[in-house]
Design a protein around this motif. Structure first.
Motif, short mmCIF file in Angstrom:
data_model
loop_
_atom_site.label_atom_id
_atom_site.label_comp_id
_atom_site.label_asym_id
_atom_site.label_seq_id
_atom_site.Cartn_x
_atom_site.Cartn_y
_atom_site.Cartn_z
N ARG A 9 0.80 -1.23 0.00
CA ARG A 9 0.00 0.00 0.00
C ARG A 9 0.83 1.28 0.00
O ARG A 9 0.30 2.37 -0.17
CB ARG A 9 -0.96 0.03 1.19
CG ARG A 9 -2.29 -0.61 0.87
CD ARG A 9 -3.18 -0.63 2.09
NE ARG A 9 -4.14 0.45 2.16
CZ ARG A 9 -5.31 0.45 1.54
NH1 ARG A 9 -5.66 -0.54 0.77
NH2 ARG A 9 -6.16 1.45 1.69
N GLN A 10 2.13 1.15 0.21
CA GLN A 10 3.03 2.31 0.11
C GLN A 10 3.93 2.19 -1.11
O GLN A 10 4.98 2.84 -1.16
CB GLN A 10 3.88 2.42 1.38
CG GLN A 10 3.08 2.66 2.64
CD GLN A 10 3.94 2.56 3.89
OE1 GLN A 10 5.12 2.89 3.87
NE2 GLN A 10 3.36 2.08 4.97
N HIS A 54 -5.19 -2.31 -7.16
CA HIS A 54 -5.95 -1.36 -6.36
C HIS A 54 -5.45 -1.29 -4.92
O HIS A 54 -5.79 -0.35 -4.19
CB HIS A 54 -7.44 -1.74 -6.36
CG HIS A 54 -8.06 -1.65 -7.72
ND1 HIS A 54 -7.85 -0.59 -8.57
CD2 HIS A 54 -8.87 -2.50 -8.40
CE1 HIS A 54 -8.52 -0.78 -9.70
NE2 HIS A 54 -9.14 -1.94 -9.63
N GLU A 55 -4.68 -2.30 -4.49
CA GLU A 55 -4.09 -2.28 -3.15
C GLU A 55 -2.75 -1.55 -3.11
O GLU A 55 -2.12 -1.46 -2.06
CB GLU A 55 -3.91 -3.72 -2.64
CG GLU A 55 -5.21 -4.50 -2.55
CD GLU A 55 -6.20 -3.82 -1.62
OE1 GLU A 55 -5.83 -3.55 -0.47
OE2 GLU A 55 -7.34 -3.53 -2.06
N SER A 56 -2.29 -1.08 -4.26
CA SER A 56 -1.01 -0.38 -4.35
C SER A 56 -1.24 1.10 -4.61
O SER A 56 -2.38 1.54 -4.82
CB SER A 56 -0.17 -0.96 -5.49
OG SER A 56 -0.66 -0.47 -6.74
N LEU A 57 -0.17 1.88 -4.64
CA LEU A 57 -0.27 3.31 -4.98
C LEU A 57 -0.41 3.52 -6.48
O LEU A 57 -0.62 4.66 -6.92
CB LEU A 57 0.94 4.07 -4.46
CG LEU A 57 1.01 4.24 -2.94
CD1 LEU A 57 2.30 4.97 -2.53
CD2 LEU A 57 -0.20 5.01 -2.41
#
Lengths: 251, 251
Positions: free
Chosen positions: B147-148, B170-173
């Motif tokens: 997520r970062q 969608h769980e990533s930046l």
């Protein structure tokens, strides 16, 4: 006067780049704007304040339209500077690369100056709408046909075929996604991509549109209407003499 | 012996990079392989021949698996060098940037040496599976949570949600698409992307898999099976200690 403003724009953007590079190892204060993947840092805001202060103290009758802190002025009203202090903030945070400082100057809605600094390479791209330079060298650009070219895309528009972008991409050698409008415009100027399709705010395209204009590029909404210079709009920067060809795909 | 081969690999890859840069302004002979967007140049073939000749004259008992001219040897059979003379050929043709020379060395299917040259920056990444270096400096890499982070993707897999890649994104930046597996592996080593998902041939991942292994990365098929080192396979290079977390998306 325009030349004074151009030299001013180059100077403050270069200074901002130096400031950002000096603070590259700092711990950043990172805040979410609308969603966990829409980020801003203390450096975005500090750089904006520094440049905004210099603009208003040097040219007190001018106005500013800028990304952070709701600094909004109507592009058609007088002399307007358009500022993106750090374009590609996510890249800046995660990669410490592939981000830009962008500053443009418009008079009554007409682009007069565009400046983009690729901060990590320290290459400054600047122009007045009739020619463009990379540092001290004039840029010469020969645009190839789409089928021999790559295009820069917003990944959401690409995957949902917004405006026909996915269809158009099949006519190219492929798509690339970098995560910074400023770097995409640099890549157009470097001949690395043929065009750029994204969903952008005014500070994302104001400088780039001026910089690529000398090479026959038009920057407009994807449906052909002029850009509003407010809110986000699906837009494209493409060679105007190839507009007819892409109309079979882009609507 | 392994150290001799590592020094050999670094030398021939650096030589190849110099050769390519010397010929950067040449007119290329460009041929289509399977489709108008699947290209090869005379330089891909010349560089492969140069390196292949040096491998076989220096280590006559070794074998080669390489991209061009159907040079194929079973990765599990003896000492096998895996070569991609120019990875990112389209970038090479269009951009003259963002391409790599990659060479790996495997013994009975086990990766022993990986070397990637980012040709235009002239940065050489090399390692033996236990540590990795950028030029003369050892690489230290701290992997962040997804997520970062940003992820490198094959755009077709991303837009069709192949293996659940779109869901995972969608769980990533965000996602980035560069067009060269070699540069994607460089970006993992530089901490610029968290992982890489693509549809690749052995010469695209052989060197990268060795280079990123010291940092806890695993390179496998997207469904979890080992890579076959033949044909193209949907694969991923991801931090192995985060495999459990991504299993909700990647299947």
């Amino acid at each position: 006067m325009l030349n004074t403003k151009l030299e001013f724009a180059k100077k403050v953007v270069r200074q901002a780049g130096g400031f950002i590079r000096q603070h590259l190892s700092d711990d950043l204060e990172i805040s979410e704007k609308t969603h966990f993947d829409d980020l801003v840092t203390n450096l975005d805001r500090e750089v904006q304040e520094q440049i905004l202060t210099q603009i208003l103290s040097t040219f007190p009758k001018d106005h500013v339209l800028a990304e952070e802190n709701d600094v909004r002025h109507d592009i058609k009203d007088g002399n307007v500077w358009v500022l993106d202090p750090i374009d590609g903030t996510t890249n800046f945070i995660v990669q410490r690369d592939n981000f830009a400082v962008m500053l443009a100057y418009y008079e009554s809605g007409i682009g007069k100056i565009g400046v983009i600094l690729d901060v990590m390479s320290d290459n400054l791209y600047w122009g007045d709408g009739t020619s463009a330079y990379k540092n001290e060298a004039q840029i010469h650009l020969t645009v190839k046909p789409l089928r021999q070219s790559l295009i820069g895309v917003n990944t959401y528009m690409y995957r949902t075929n917004a405006g026909g972008l996915l269809d158009l991409s099949h006519e190219s050698l492929g798509v690339r996604a970098i995560g910074s409008a400023g770097i995409e415009y640099v890549n157009i100027l470097e001949g690395k991509i043929w065009g750029y399709f994204s969903n952008l705010s005014p500070w994302d395209y104001a400088a780039g549109a001026v910089l690529i204009a000398p090479f026959g590029y038009i920057t407009q909404q994807i449906d052909g209407r002029p850009l509003a210079f407010e809110g986000r709009q699906m837009m494209m920067s493409v060679p105007s003499n190839q507009l007819d060809k892409i109309k079979a795909y882009i609507k």
